[in-house]
Design an enzyme around this catalytic site. Structure first.
Site, short mmCIF file in Angstrom:
data_model
loop_
_atom_site.label_atom_id
_atom_site.label_comp_id
_atom_site.label_asym_id
_atom_site.label_seq_id
_atom_site.Cartn_x
_atom_site.Cartn_y
_atom_site.Cartn_z
N HIS A 86 0.82 -1.21 0.00
CA HIS A 86 0.00 0.00 0.00
C HIS A 86 0.86 1.26 0.00
CE1 HIS A 86 -3.21 -2.55 2.26
NE2 HIS A 86 -3.24 -2.76 0.96
N HIS A 122 5.63 5.74 -0.39
CA HIS A 122 6.46 4.54 -0.30
C HIS A 122 5.60 3.32 0.01
CE1 HIS A 122 6.03 5.94 3.87
NE2 HIS A 122 6.11 4.66 4.20
#
Length: 286
Positions: free
Chosen positions: A138, A226
């Site tokens: 995610h 990230h």
């Protein structure tokens, strides 16, 4: 486990940010107990569905303690808005080698979400690829925050209305180390700082607007998109950064210098509230 639940009937569950304990079984008299038909053991295939980790007893699942991000309040639901990401097969071999080296030097690292020791997976290349690199990752577009039940429909509707979707590529070009706000966990991550950064930053701004309209805390002022692959308890960022930087230098010396670790196609945005996931939008195939 959905198939297992379906075979014996679905018990009521709580969608809030903590699980509700199961009530104790009713007491029965001796006469009742003798006439009660016990359920047979479930079929073995239900205990190991297609996406399971198989026999993981040797991995010591759940040995590391987690710290709740915010206290549980009855009627609150955890909200998380994110871009789902899958690592393509081609870079997995190099990523596995990198993880093996780091895990050998930092044995306290655990796989994100699965919470098994990373160095235990390194004994089996197939398990390492499946568990540490084969799951859905995610990119967070907002903080994970508690919301009230009456806010759910409004948040979801506004996200769907305001977020625009276009096709673009996401380049993960740098290994990075992050620490959560209260310094209880350190994360080994891959950061987006080139391709896709502008588009993700715009989407974060839209999510911030929706959060603001619902009196929810906004994302970090200077977001760094990230995905996280592993975590460790406490703040070990200094030592982990040194190890990551040394390993990156060693890889580059071997002649494997790359501008991008891997590239992923943006496919849409999801919003998880409690245990329910909402599709906010999806890029349509041509």
């Amino acid at each position: 486990m959905d198939a297992l639940i379906a075979s014996y009937g679905d018990a009521s569950s709580d969608d809030s940010d903590t699980d509700t304990p199961n009530p104790p079984p009713p007491q029965t008299s001796n006469s009742q107990a003798s006439s009660t038909t016990l359920l047979p053991p479930p079929p073995l295939f239900l205990l190991e569905p297609p996406n399971s980790l198989g026999n993981m007893e040797y991995l010591q699942i759940g040995q590391a303690a987690r710290v709740r991000t915010f206290p549980h309040v009855e009627g609150n639901y955890a909200l998380h808005v994110y871009i789902p990401v899958y690592i393509p097969s081609t870079p997995k071999k190099d990523l596995a080698l990198f993880l093996k080296k780091v895990a050998s030097l930092v044995p306290s690292l655990h796989v994100v979400d699965v919470d098994v020791p990373l160095n235990s997976l390194c004994k089996d290349d197939q398990k390492l690829a499946q568990v540490a690199l084969g799951r859905e990752f995610h990119i967070s577009l907002g903080r994970t925050v508690p919301i009230r039940v009456h806010q759910i429909d409004s948040v979801v509707a506004m996200l769907r209305q305001k977020l625009q979707f276009q096709r673009y590529l996401i380049d993960f070009s740098k290994w990075e180390v992050f620490v959560n706000d209260d310094h209880t966990r350190t994360f080994l991550s891959m950061e987006v700082n080139t391709g896709g950064l502008a588009e993700i930053t715009n989407q974060i701004q839209v999510v911030n607007e929706v959060y603001r309209l619902h009196n929810l805390p906004e994302f970090y002022k200077d977001p760094r998109p990230h995905i996280s692959l592993a975590w460790a308890l406490g703040d070990i960022s200094d030592s982990l950064k040194r190890i990551v930087e040394e390993e990156m230098k060693r890889v580059n010396v071997r002649g494997s210098l790359q501008k991008c670790i891997f590239t992923s196609k943006f496919s849409g945005i999801e919003c998880k509230i409690g245990q329910k996931t909402y599709k906010i939008g999806k890029v349509q195939d041509d």
